[in-house]
Design an enzyme around this catalytic site. Structure first.
Site, short mmCIF file in Angstrom:
data_model
loop_
_atom_site.label_atom_id
_atom_site.label_comp_id
_atom_site.label_asym_id
_atom_site.label_seq_id
_atom_site.Cartn_x
_atom_site.Cartn_y
_atom_site.Cartn_z
N PRO A 379 42.55 32.50 38.72
CA PRO A 379 41.83 33.32 37.73
C PRO A 379 42.82 34.28 37.08
O PRO A 379 43.05 35.38 37.58
CB PRO A 379 40.78 34.05 38.57
CG PRO A 379 41.33 34.06 39.96
CD PRO A 379 42.28 32.91 40.10
N ASP A 553 47.29 37.27 38.66
CA ASP A 553 46.22 36.61 39.42
C ASP A 553 45.18 37.66 39.80
O ASP A 553 45.46 38.57 40.59
CB ASP A 553 46.84 35.97 40.68
CG ASP A 553 45.84 35.15 41.48
OD1 ASP A 553 44.62 35.40 41.37
OD2 ASP A 553 46.29 34.25 42.23
N HIS A 554 44.00 37.53 39.23
CA HIS A 554 42.98 38.57 39.41
C HIS A 554 42.45 38.62 40.84
O HIS A 554 41.77 39.56 41.24
CB HIS A 554 41.82 38.34 38.42
CG HIS A 554 41.15 39.61 37.99
ND1 HIS A 554 41.16 40.76 38.75
CD2 HIS A 554 40.47 39.93 36.85
CE1 HIS A 554 40.49 41.72 38.13
NE2 HIS A 554 40.07 41.24 36.96
N ARG A 555 42.76 37.63 41.63
CA ARG A 555 42.34 37.69 43.05
C ARG A 555 43.19 38.71 43.80
O ARG A 555 42.78 39.24 44.82
CB ARG A 555 42.52 36.32 43.72
CG ARG A 555 41.59 35.26 43.19
CD ARG A 555 41.95 33.90 43.73
NE ARG A 555 43.28 33.48 43.32
CZ ARG A 555 43.86 32.34 43.67
NH1 ARG A 555 43.21 31.50 44.45
NH2 ARG A 555 45.06 32.01 43.25
#
Ligand code: CAO
Length: 581
Positions: A379, A553-555
């Site tokens: 993401p 990476d939005h995680r």
């Protein structure tokens, strides 16, 4: 120790056959009955085994040679008591030598094949009937037990003709098709791929069948062990006792009864559609899980060798090739069906104008698969920003002037690498990797940089960039970029990166959205710096502005952290002294 000439045994009516595979070489230790070469006519192929154990001293045949019965294959220094006493002894022991260990006819199923002994069999190949169900059973397949079904060639509902092949079975040395002894509609198949079968096992039930097996003798002929019948054509193949699978019969019995041409003796063939390879190679491929029909044969007439299977395995393991199954699983190959997407559009471009199809480079294929995975699985969000590099560029230019003689040109990318290391130290999650629910924080700073090469995109890595000065980084970058263009980067040059920079600054553009190089969690894209009017609170000043695009990476990273990372990077680039802080 005696030298023994191993000869081609009786191979039936075949005058000359071509050597298509050498399975041993000088210096090899061979066992008795070990296959030495594979020969092939237009109808059959077979492995020629050694009659003697020993060490191969001389090869007398080469690929492509024509050989016939009596041709000397090789010379073996025989071991122990089994050794033939003289060089001629081998030639005079036909029963042993003359046993092709494996026979694989290539086409024409029963045609021209003769069954030499109408031995009665309990196999009851088919129950003759004018109509109603007929059971088709496994005929006598010689001394073989538990042979594996490797192919089922028919399905319920099919109209089966007499002699039509139903299944292919394979031992470790030979394969053969089992034909139907009756005609009719296939009601029920009793075997499937992977089953093992034995003589007398029920294969199928046909309905409305008319068995062609008119008499017990003929029926028995079907079930009879057929020694050299697998390759011979008429009644002359009684010299080399072998089983139906072409292997030496344990009892050494000679099948010298009157030959009965039979339409349904099991023909030892690689079934139509089966890859052209010896049973041992097929077994090898099965053990490795290699889909043999996808392997390109390098042997004579496209025959697949063990080396081909090995090369295919290596290519798949290294990622240089994919099996069809893998491709089908990959979203690109499946057109996205794995993701529940509609299929990839298939367009006949030639309908609209001239076209040319060109294979993509190996690098493009590999990087494409990686990019696709990373684009789909991460993401990713991209933050764009500008950094004022007016002073830094002036410093770079003056440094290059001072260092002109050193031959090392300092590029903006080298400064960026240094600046990023400072930012990674301040925001350690950008230098981490996901490991399930945990983060691996790396206490080293290896910075990858995307390099454009004639063959595609590669990412060489500057190791321990935190411990190197800008000059050293510039020099290493120059060397790595050259290696990349020359296609000489090794795996070590491209591994271990903790963060990557993709610079299009030498080319142009404003912003772009780079794809994260997993398992990294962020990547910095840089475009061409341009002079822009920047408001200093009182007036517009001409400043050299560098466009930055940070994908993360939005995680792992939040938007606020990304904005802070970019802002910090901008501060450093506008005043590089901050790197020292
Ligand atoms: N702004 C303005 N000019 C820039 C610049 C920037 N951000 N970055 C470099 N330049 C200038 C350089 O100063 C140099 O100019 P001079 O020849 O006048 O000194 C010129 O552009 C060429 O630089 P370069 O590209 O040779 O050197 P580099 O260190 O900037 O880059 C390398 C090296 C290997 C990264 C580069 O050659 C390359 O391959 N870039 C493409 C990377 C890529 O494809 N990224 C996309 C990945 S996603 O598909």
């Amino acid at each position: 120790m005696a030298l023994v000439e191993v000869q081609v045994p009786d191979i039936g009516d075949f005058d000359e056959v071509t050597v298509i595979e050498l399975m041993v070489k000088v210096g090899d230790t061979v066992k008795a009955e070990q296959s030495l070469i594979t020969v092939e006519s237009d109808k059959a192929s077979m492995e020629i085994p050694s009659s003697t154990a020993g060490v191969v001293k001389e090869m007398r045949v080469a690929l492509g040679d024509k050989v016939k019965q009596g041709s000397i294959v090789l010379v073996v220094e025989a071991a122990g008591a089994a050794a033939a006493p003289s060089a001629t002894a081998a030639a005079s022991t036909p029963p042993v030598m003359a046993s092709p260990s494996s026979v694989i006819a290539t086409a024409t199923p029963a045609s021209g094949l003769a069954v030499t002994e109408a031995r009665q069999s309990s196999a009851a190949p088919a129950t003759p009937a004018a109509s109603g169900p007929v059971q088709v059973r496994v005929p006598d397949i010689g001394d073989f037990k538990d042979v594996a079904v490797i192919e089922v060639m028919v399905k319920p509902g099919d109209t089966i003709k007499v002699e039509q092949s139903l299944i292919t079975v394979e031992s470790d040395k030979a394969s053969m098709e089992i034909p139907s002894s009756a005609a009719g509609v296939l009601k029920e198949l009793k075997v499937k791929v992977g089953d093992t079968v034995n003589i007398g096992d029920l294969l199928a039930i046909l309905e409305g069948a008319v068995s062609s097996v008119a008499s017990p003798v003929a029926a028995a002929a079907l079930a009879t062990a057929t020694p050299t019948a697998v390759i011979a054509s008429e009644a002359k193949q009684s010299q080399a006792p072998t089983s139906a699978l072409g292997l030496p019969r344990a009892d050494g019995a000679r099948n010298d009864a009157a030959s009965v041409a039979s339409a349904h003796n099991p023909t030892v063939t690689p079934s139509v559609g089966l890859p052209h390879a010896s049973p041992s190679v097929r077994k090898f491929a099965r053990e490795l899980g290699v889909p043999l029909d996808e392997v390109k044969g390098s042997g004579l007439k496209g025959r697949i060798t063990a080396d081909d299977v090995q090369a295919f395995t290596k290519a798949v393991m290294s990622g240089a090739a994919q099996t069809k199954a893998q491709a089908a699983k990959a979203p690109a190959g499946s057109g996205g069906s794995e993701l529940g997407l509609i299929p990839w559009p298939k367009v006949d471009f030639a309908k609209f104008g001239p076209i040319e199809r060109k294979e993509m480079s190996r690098i493009k294929k590999i990087s494409g698969a990686n990019l696709l995975r990373n684009a789909i699985m991460i993401p990713a969000v991209t933050n764009h920003d500008d950094a004022d590099i007016t002073d830094l560029e002036a410093f770079r230019v003056s440094t290059n002037k001072e260092n002109e003689k050193s031959g090392v040109k300092v590029t903006m990318l080298a400064f960026l690498i240094k600046a990023c290391v400072a930012a990674l130290k301040k925001f350690p999650e950008f230098n981490s990797s996901l490991d399930g629910d945990a983060l691996i924080y790396k206490h080293y700073y290896h910075i990858g940089f995307a390099a454009d090469t004639p063959n595609g995109l590669v990412v060489p890595v500057i190791k321990d960039a935190d411990k190197k000065g800008v000059l050293q980084i510039s020099q290493e970058m120059g060397e790595l970029a050259k290696k990349a263009r020359d296609g000489k980067l090794g795996p070590a040059d491209m591994s271990g990166a903790t963060f990557t920079i993709s610079s299009l600054g030498g080319i142009g553009g404003k912003y772009f959205t780079p794809i994260i190089n997993a398992p990294e969690v962020a990547i910095l894209g840089v475009c061409k710096s341009t002079m822009e009017p920047v408001w200093d609170g009182k007036a517009f000043q001409p400043r050299l502005m560098l466009p930055l695009s940070l994908t993360w990476d939005h995680r792992v990273i939040d938007g606020a952290a990304a904005a802070r990372f970019n802002a910090f990077l901008g501060q450093i680039l506008s005043d590089f002294r901050r790197v020292l802080l």
